[in-house]
Design an enzyme around this catalytic site. Structure first.
Site, PDB file in Angstrom:
ATOM      1  N   LYS A 153       1.627  -0.817  10.466  1.00  0.00           N
ATOM      2  CA  LYS A 153       2.736  -1.457  11.191  1.00  0.00           C
ATOM      3  C   LYS A 153       2.994  -2.911  10.782  1.00  0.00           C
ATOM      4  O   LYS A 153       3.490  -3.715  11.573  1.00  0.00           O
ATOM      5  CB  LYS A 153       2.526  -1.402  12.724  1.00  0.00           C
ATOM      6  CG  LYS A 153       2.206  -0.053  13.284  1.00  0.00           C
ATOM      7  CD  LYS A 153       3.057   1.044  12.756  1.00  0.00           C
ATOM      8  CE  LYS A 153       4.510   0.981  13.164  1.00  0.00           C
ATOM      9  NZ  LYS A 153       5.304   2.046  12.463  1.00  0.00           N
ATOM     10  N   THR A 154       2.658  -3.229   9.563  1.00  0.00           N
ATOM     11  CA  THR A 154       2.914  -4.600   9.111  1.00  0.00           C
ATOM     12  C   THR A 154       4.037  -4.649   8.079  1.00  0.00           C
ATOM     13  O   THR A 154       4.331  -5.705   7.523  1.00  0.00           O
ATOM     14  CB  THR A 154       1.640  -5.208   8.487  1.00  0.00           C
ATOM     15  OG1 THR A 154       1.191  -4.328   7.459  1.00  0.00           O
ATOM     16  CG2 THR A 154       0.556  -5.426   9.510  1.00  0.00           C
ATOM     17  N   THR A 160       4.133  -1.969   5.582  1.00  0.00           N
ATOM     18  CA  THR A 160       3.550  -1.347   4.375  1.00  0.00           C
ATOM     19  C   THR A 160       4.517  -0.348   3.729  1.00  0.00           C
ATOM     20  O   THR A 160       4.539  -0.219   2.514  1.00  0.00           O
ATOM     21  CB  THR A 160       2.219  -0.646   4.712  1.00  0.00           C
ATOM     22  OG1 THR A 160       2.431   0.297   5.747  1.00  0.00           O
ATOM     23  CG2 THR A 160       1.149  -1.630   5.126  1.00  0.00           C
ATOM     24  N   ARG A 194      12.125   0.184  14.405  1.00  0.00           N
ATOM     25  CA  ARG A 194      12.570   0.875  15.626  1.00  0.00           C
ATOM     26  C   ARG A 194      13.191  -0.105  16.617  1.00  0.00           C
ATOM     27  O   ARG A 194      12.897  -1.304  16.592  1.00  0.00           O
ATOM     28  CB  ARG A 194      11.360   1.521  16.327  1.00  0.00           C
ATOM     29  CG  ARG A 194      10.948   2.812  15.740  1.00  0.00           C
ATOM     30  CD  ARG A 194      10.088   3.573  16.757  1.00  0.00           C
ATOM     31  NE  ARG A 194       9.683   4.811  16.141  1.00  0.00           N
ATOM     32  CZ  ARG A 194       8.573   4.954  15.448  1.00  0.00           C
ATOM     33  NH1 ARG A 194       7.763   3.938  15.304  1.00  0.00           N
ATOM     34  NH2 ARG A 194       8.283   6.107  14.897  1.00  0.00           N
TER      35      ARG A 194
HETATM   36  P1  A3P Z   1       8.774  -1.652  13.735  1.00  0.00           P
HETATM   37  O1  A3P Z   1       9.288  -0.283  13.533  1.00  0.00           O
HETATM   38  O2  A3P Z   1       7.865  -1.756  14.898  1.00  0.00           O
HETATM   39  O3  A3P Z   1       9.843  -2.690  13.784  1.00  0.00           O
HETATM   40  P2  A3P Z   1       4.695   0.170   8.491  1.00  0.00           P
HETATM   41  O4  A3P Z   1       5.570   0.619   7.400  1.00  0.00           O
HETATM   42  O5  A3P Z   1       3.468  -0.522   7.950  1.00  0.00           O
HETATM   43  O6  A3P Z   1       4.382   1.247   9.452  1.00  0.00           O
HETATM   44  O7  A3P Z   1       5.435  -0.958   9.260  1.00  0.00           O
HETATM   45  C1  A3P Z   1       6.591  -0.693   9.975  1.00  0.00           C
HETATM   46  C2  A3P Z   1       7.201  -2.021  10.256  1.00  0.00           C
HETATM   47  O8  A3P Z   1       7.682  -2.582   9.059  1.00  0.00           O
HETATM   48  C3  A3P Z   1       8.378  -1.942  11.148  1.00  0.00           C
HETATM   49  O9  A3P Z   1       7.890  -2.051  12.467  1.00  0.00           O
HETATM   50  C4  A3P Z   1       9.228  -3.114  10.712  1.00  0.00           C
HETATM   51  O10 A3P Z   1       9.230  -4.156  11.636  1.00  0.00           O
HETATM   52  C5  A3P Z   1       8.561  -3.609   9.439  1.00  0.00           C
HETATM   53  N1  A3P Z   1       9.461  -3.844   8.302  1.00  0.00           N
HETATM   54  C6  A3P Z   1       9.319  -4.874   7.447  1.00  0.00           C
HETATM   55  N2  A3P Z   1      10.258  -4.811   6.515  1.00  0.00           N
HETATM   56  C7  A3P Z   1      11.002  -3.727   6.748  1.00  0.00           C
HETATM   57  C8  A3P Z   1      12.123  -3.146   6.103  1.00  0.00           C
HETATM   58  N3  A3P Z   1      12.659  -3.709   5.015  1.00  0.00           N
HETATM   59  N4  A3P Z   1      12.637  -2.038   6.621  1.00  0.00           N
HETATM   60  C9  A3P Z   1      12.104  -1.476   7.735  1.00  0.00           C
HETATM   61  N5  A3P Z   1      11.037  -1.983   8.372  1.00  0.00           N
HETATM   62  C10 A3P Z   1      10.483  -3.090   7.885  1.00  0.00           C
END
Ligand code: A3P
Length: 855
Positions: free
Chosen positions: A586-587, A589, A807
């Site tokens: 959730k960072t 990735t 989200r």
């Molecule tokens: P949220 O959905 O809570 O906002 P991961 O891919 O590690 O699971 O991380 C998901 C998170 O990536 C999302 O959390 C979002 O905030 C973040 N994020 C960063 N850059 C993004 C992008 N270009 N598109 C979508 N989400 C992104």
């Protein structure tokens, strides 16, 4: 003419041409032509040119010549048995203690148990103060502790003391000073603190007197009624049988001869608190033996602590002398009141590989088999249950000369006296078979041969045939036996399986010499109790003793050419990733993964059917699926120009075993991690699993989850831990940095990845050193609808990540935000320190915000 006689005759002919020619011909199988032409020609020539008497003399001379040549060139011939086999060494460890009973009796007096009645409040760990981590003695101490699986911490002397206690418990059971003078000259405050700790927690001190440039004569050790003489050459070390320190080490013998080094220190004391543990005599070269001073000089001394209530053991030399290694272990055991005692039980198994395999002339004859049996029965006196463990390949049964074939028969006549395990029928290595049916067929062949033979597993490796050709000479072998490497291997390891080969038991029978000698030496100098068991039982015992080793650790087969050589030809080390994106979850990735996938020089793994694009090899049960399973995710792609492969598994970051496992397989890999505010990460993760229908998350609010205390229902506590633990960034990074160098790790600020991904990607390309370096600003575009940067496609359109990334959910409640700010405060503080330590000049904004005073 039989093959053998052809061989003999041709040997004679070739003796005229030189050994090289003979060998070449024999190897090329050219023996027949020579015999059919040269010998009749010789005879005809003799009959024609000389009379019969001279001819007979010539034939006798010729036969004699034949014998000499044959003996020298073909040691496997029957003539070879006329050769004296007198180079063979005999076990020659003379042990006064066991002489009456052939060294067979168990130790007469049971070894003292150092355990004390006192209620001890110490951890079984050693604190080692060193001058520098690079000195020989420091390395020797560390090596000895590692070999014996004793936990330790190294501190450089002169700095402030490390924390010695943990609540009401002492962190260390013994303190070691690599250089005693650092203890003696410690500043007053620290010295008082350390001595107080030793007294309160009944912790003893081991000190080594370091060699000095100036020779000291009768110099007093600061603050103690103990005097030293330095820079001496000594000989004939012996132990004080009354010393309570001795446990592993058995007194009663003398290590004759000069002791290593010319910088020994000896001790003289005028207080009853001191008692010698070891003595030696002066070594004065070229001085007549009779006139030598035989006074015993104390070289290791024990301080009973009668003056200041602190027990100490002080060494007048480092660990170069093998006996000091044993005494050091005994000192740790004694001074920790048995907390650091090693078990005295050792188990031994000796495998003899390649039974029936081997060149003619290197195999066992009947007298060798007889020697094997009688040595085995002698060893059984001091190693109950001992049987050699024979590994065989049936195909080569009776492939030697007559004498050796009789040896094969004799082995089988005594089949029950040994343990057995099976090699392949034709001694082929199983991994080299391309055809499974053939493999099964060959395995069955050996099984049929072995119907009467119980089979076990095998162990380690060693091989040498003649004492004269022993690498480093005979002294080297004897040194290894008498206190050296082989002896120490058995002292340090509770379970020892040695691998030898059949050829070690013929010829000079070096294996018999080696094992009998080392076991005798152990018997002389230690209180170790030896025994043996079949391999399977040994394996069970081993894993009971070391359960942590049950887990496999996959190493890189290409790190060692020998491993690579035995690897299947259709495997390649290029099927391993160059870098890992380790998370945490959730960072951002997935966004990073999608951006990396746009790069022409990069290729990720093929998707996993079970975990979407993530392989999750190092952290989960997938690890047990093995290396092949992992490598199948990185198949060579036809015509692909990608030079860098990577995988992203966001759960790697906080997986307990992941850094160790990843390093074992990919020691040179680079690591990429993304950090965002740990509080925000926890909230995003909660939303994620709630969306995926997690029952607990749907039953409890985020605040209830993060504030759940330890009396909460287990599922709730588990969820809380999974939610909060990955955010303890410094703790996890510390674990990664224990395995990987800081320059292998790249930390991405997740908020920058979100706001300026092109810049983040440029920096990442520089870190990865990938070419070409592409300009991401031309490939990514901010999508106002999505609220994130997305991939630019077809001119001006964007292709964004799915709904699950970015989200929409309500903002975090303020009370949760405050709670988490406090919760992560110490972790975030530690993270700032860690980032600064590794040269990160800019601290992310979110980290500064999280560390601001909570309102
Ligand atoms: P949220 O959905 O809570 O906002 P991961 O891919 O590690 O699971 O991380 C998901 C998170 O990536 C999302 O959390 C979002 O905030 C973040 N994020 C960063 N850059 C993004 C992008 N270009 N598109 C979508 N989400 C992104």
């Amino acid at each position: 003419m039989s093959t053998e006689s052809v061989y003999k005759a041709s040997s004679l002919s070739r003796s005229l041409l030189g050994r090289g020619a003979l060998r070449r011909d024999v190897e090329a199988g050219n023996t027949g032509n020579w015999s059919s032409t040269l010998i009749p020609c010789c005879c005809l020539w003799l009959l024609k040119h000389v009379n019969v008497k001279k001819c007979v003399i010539a034939i006798i001379l010729l036969s004699f010549l034949l014998m000499i040549v044959y003996i020298n060139l073909v040691p496997s011939s029957t003539f070879a048995s006329f050769m004296p086999r007198d180079t063979r060494p005999m076990p020659m460890v003379h042990c006064r203690l066991g002489e009456s009973s052939g060294g067979a009796s168990p130790p007469d007096v049971p070894a003292p148990d150092h355990r004390s009645e006192a209620r001890l409040r110490i951890d079984p760990k050693v604190l080692v103060f060193v001058e520098s981590a690079y000195t020989k003695l420091c390395r020797d101490i560390a090596e000895l502790l590692v070999h014996n699986r004793i936990k330790y911490k190294v501190e450089v002397s002169g700095k402030s003391l490390p924390v010695l206690t943990n609540l009401d418990k002492g962190r260390y059971g013994v303190i070691v000073f690599e250089n005693l003078s650092k203890y003696l000259t410690m500043d007053k405050w620290n010295r008082e603190l350390l001595d107080k700790y030793c007294r309160e927690y009944s912790v003893g001190i081991v000190g080594f007197v370091s060699p000095t440039e100036d020779t000291l004569v009768g110099a007093q050790l600061k603050g103690f009624p103990l005097f030293i003489h330095t820079n001496l050459r000594l000989k004939d070390a012996t132990l004080n049988p009354a010393s309570p320190v001795l446990r592993l080490t058995r007194p009663g013998e003398t290590a004759w001869g000069s002791l290593p080094g010319d910088d020994w220190t000896i001790f003289q004391a005028n207080s009853s608190t001191y008692e010698p543990v070891e003595w030696a005599s002066r070594y004065i070269p070229d001085y007549p033996e009779g006139n030598r001073n035989k006074t015993l000089l104390a070289t290791v001394i024990q301080d009973h602590g009668r003056l200041d209530s602190i027990q100490r053991v002080i060494f007048g030399s480092g660990l170069r002398f093998w006996l000091h290694r044993l005494l050091f272990l005994d000192a740790l055991s004694y001074l920790s009141h048995g907390q650091l005692s090693l078990s005295l039980d050792r188990m031994i198994l000796v495998d003899i590989d390649d039974i029936f395999v081997g060149e003619r002339g290197t195999r066992l004859r009947t007298d060798d088999v007889q020697a094997l049996l009688s040595t085995q029965s002698r060893i059984r006196h001091y190693v109950p249950g001992f049987k050699f463990n024979l590994g065989f390949s049936g195909k080569y049964f009776h492939h030697g000369i007559d004498e050796e074939n009789k040896g094969d028969d004799m082995i089988l006549e005594n089949v029950d006296k040994f343990m057995w395990f099976s090699h392949m029928w034709n001694h082929q290595q199983p991994h080299l078979y391309d055809n499974l049916t053939q493999l099964e067929l060959d395995m069955n062949l050996n099984r049929e041969f072995a119907m009467v033979l119980p089979r076990q597993t095998c162990g380690l490796f060693t091989h040498t045939m003649l004492i004269d050709r022993y690498p480093g000479g005979r002294d080297k072998l004897d040194e290894s036996i008498q206190g050296g490497e082989l002896f120490q291997t058995i002292v340090y390891n509770s379970i020892n399986i040695f691998m030898t080969h059949m050829s070690n038991y013929g010829n000079d029978r070096l294996a018999l010499y080696t094992f009998e000698s080392v076991l005798k030496f152990l018997r002389c100098w230690t209180n170790i109790r030896l025994s043996s068991s079949p391999p399977v039982q040994l394996a069970e015992k081993y894993f009971k003793l070391h359960p942590e080793e049950m887990d496999p650790v996959w190493g890189n087969p290409c790190d060692d050419v020998r491993h690579q050589r035995i690897w299947s030809r259709n495997k390649s080390c290029s099927a391993l990733p160059h870098f890992l994106v380790i998370g945490p979850q959730k960072t951002g990735t997935t966004a990073l993964y999608s951006f990396l996938s746009l790069h022409p020089a990069l290729a990720s793994n093929i998707p996993s059917p079970t975990t979407f694009e993530e392989i999750q090899f190092f952290n989960a049960n997938n690890y047990y699926k093995g290396l092949d399973w992992y490598m199948n995710f990185f198949p060579p792609i036809q015509g692909n120009t990608s030079r860098y492969t990577f995988e992203k598994s966001a759960t790697y970051f906080d997986g307990e075993l992941v850094p160790k496992r990843a390093h074992a397989l990919l020691p040179n890999a680079k690591l990429v991690t993304i950090l965002i505010s740990p509080a925000k990460r926890a909230y995003s993760w909660y939303q994620h699993i709630k969306y995926h229908g997690d029952i607990v998350a749907n039953n409890y609010s985020f605040h209830e989850v993060i504030t759940a205390n330890d009396t909460a229902p287990k599922p709730l506590r588990d969820l809380r831990n999974r939610c909060l633990n990955p955010g303890k960034y410094s703790h996890h990074l510390d674990r990664w940095l224990m395995e990987f160098a800081p320059n292998q790790l790249h930390i991405i600020d997740g908020s920058a990845l979100r706001s300026d991904p092109a810049e983040v990607m440029n920096a990442l390309q520089r870190f990865l050193k990938i070419t070409p370096c592409i300009d991401y600003s031309k490939m990514l575009k901010y999508d106002p609808k999505k609220g994130f940067f997305c991939q630019l496609v077809n001119g001006d359109h964007t292709k964004c990540l799915g709904k699950s990334k970015g989200r929409n959910y309500p903002a975090m409640e303020e009370k949760s935000s405050k709670f988490l700010q406090r919760y992560y405060m110490s972790h975030n503080t530690a993270l700032v320190k860690l980032l600064k330590k590794f040269g990160n000049r800019t601290i992310p904004h979110w980290l500064k915000d999280d560390l601001s005073t909570p309102s």
